[in-house]
Write a protein that holds these residues in place. Structure first.
Motif, PDB file in Angstrom:
ATOM      1  N   THR A  96       0.713  -1.095  -0.003  1.00  0.00           N
ATOM      2  CA  THR A  96      -0.031   0.011  -0.100  1.00  0.00           C
ATOM      3  C   THR A  96       0.964   1.176   0.083  1.00  0.00           C
ATOM      4  N   LYS A  98       1.159   3.460   2.231  1.00  0.00           N
ATOM      5  CA  LYS A  98       1.874   3.681   3.605  1.00  0.00           C
ATOM      6  C   LYS A  98       2.704   2.158   3.968  1.00  0.00           C
ATOM      7  N   GLY A  99       2.745   1.418   3.090  1.00  0.00           N
ATOM      8  CA  GLY A  99       3.795   0.181   3.606  1.00  0.00           C
ATOM      9  C   GLY A  99       2.811  -1.065   3.324  1.00  0.00           C
TER      10      GLY A  99
END
Length: 347
Positions: A96, A98-99
């Motif tokens: 994603t 964000k990670g």
């Protein structure tokens, strides 16, 4: 290594991984739901415990790979690399912005495929790389096995989803017939080297099919326990259904005629479960009576009335006991097809 030994190492390792990561969620998850409904003040604690066990489920691929690596007597470098590759092939990790997002158990069949590839790569490399083993084994196992696992994942998912959909569709069309079949199949799986929980999880077995599978296992468990009660200790007899009937696996494989009473009673129990619309979940299917996982899942899938509780007690306890004594009367005392000594668990 012979093909049989190789296969058994993979299956046993996978089964152990399934037990370690899925039993806590299957057992505590259902229990937490029941306690939350009865005691609202316990909801916060139940939510935390459920989150812990759900996270453990996400580690199925890594834990199964570690168990397989141990079965093959791999060193730490090989085992750790195999775990990383299996996690990639499981499909539990999603990139994603964000990670990385970790969710689900992954596709059990593709986990198996990835682990097999990883084991073959590790065995092929062996000690050929000498001083470069520490550097190159993780790279090669992760890239080759993990990469191929990621490539096969979408196709294997389609196959497993299709199998699950066919079973559910047939269950809707012919619930009693499919209930009997599910009970019979899973009663056989539970006393075989193959993980009944792994198969149920792989095809996302749920609803009536899951409930019938659990009832089939319960019936098979009580049948083996009661038929062998005269030659086994009380603790061993209880272990058939409180623990697992897999303790009879060696006897079953050595004397295949023992499958006959198990299959008959399991089919009857599965069909009756379908008649009474007993349901389960993919996480509960394959456990049977062990840890009360099957009964608790069925309870959470019903209206949770007093009548439902009585029905579940009859189906998960009274009926299997009755079927077990009938099997002992028919197959041991009358036809003498089976001898109690056939079911002796040797220490």
């Amino acid at each position: 290594m012979k093909a049989k030994e190789f296969t058994m190492n993979v299956l046993n390792g996978l089964s152990t991984g399934v037990v370690i990561t899925l039993i806590p969620s299957a057992l505590l998850g259902q229990l937490m739901k029941a306690l939350s409904s009865a005691f609202p003040a316990f909801t916060s604690t139940a939510t935390t415990i459920t989150a812990m066990t759900n996270f453990t489920m996400c580690l199925l691929a890594a834990v199964a790979a570690f168990c397989v690596g141990t079965a093959f007597k791999f060193n730490l470098i090989q085992t750790g690399s195999l775990a990383a590759a299996a996690t990639l092939g499981a499909g539990v990790v999603t990139p994603t912005a964000k990670g990385f997002l970790l969710s689900g158990t992954g596709d059990v069949i593709n986990i198996t495929v990835t682990i097999v590839i990883g084991v073959l790569v590790a065995q092929f490399i062996g000690d050929k790389l000498k001083n470069y083993t520490v550097l190159l084994v993780p790279v090669l196992v992760i890239l080759i096995a993990g990469g191929l696992g990621m490539l096969t994942l979408p196709y294997v998912r389609q196959v497993t989803t299709f199998i699950g959909a066919v079973i559910m569709h047939l269950t809707v069309l012919q619930p009693i017939l499919m209930g009997a079949l599910m009970g019979l199949v899973f009663a056989v799986l539970i006393v075989s080297p193959i993980s009944s929980v792994g198969i149920a999880t792989a095809i996302s077995l749920s609803g009536i099919a899951s409930g019938s599978a659990n009832l089939g296992i319960v019936a098979g468990s009580f049948t083996l326990a009661i038929m062998g009660a005269s030659v086994n200790s009380l603790g061993t007899t209880l272990a058939h259904f409180i623990g697992t009937p897999k303790i009879q696996m060696a006897n079953m494989l050595e004397k295949p005629k023992l499958f006959i009473p198990v299959m008959v009673n399991a089919a009857i129990a599965g069909a009756i479960g379908a008649i009474f619309n007993i349901k389960g979940t993919p996480m509960s299917a394959g456990f049977g009576f062990s840890g009360l996982i099957g009964p608790l899942a069925a309870w959470n899938e019903t209206n949770q009335s007093a009548g439902a509780m009585i029905l579940l007690i009859i189906l998960f306890l009274v009926m299997p006991i009755v079927l077990g004594f009938l099997a002992r009367q028919i197959f041991i005392k009358q036809t003498k097809l089976v001898s109690p000594e056939n079911l002796l668990i040797k220490a």
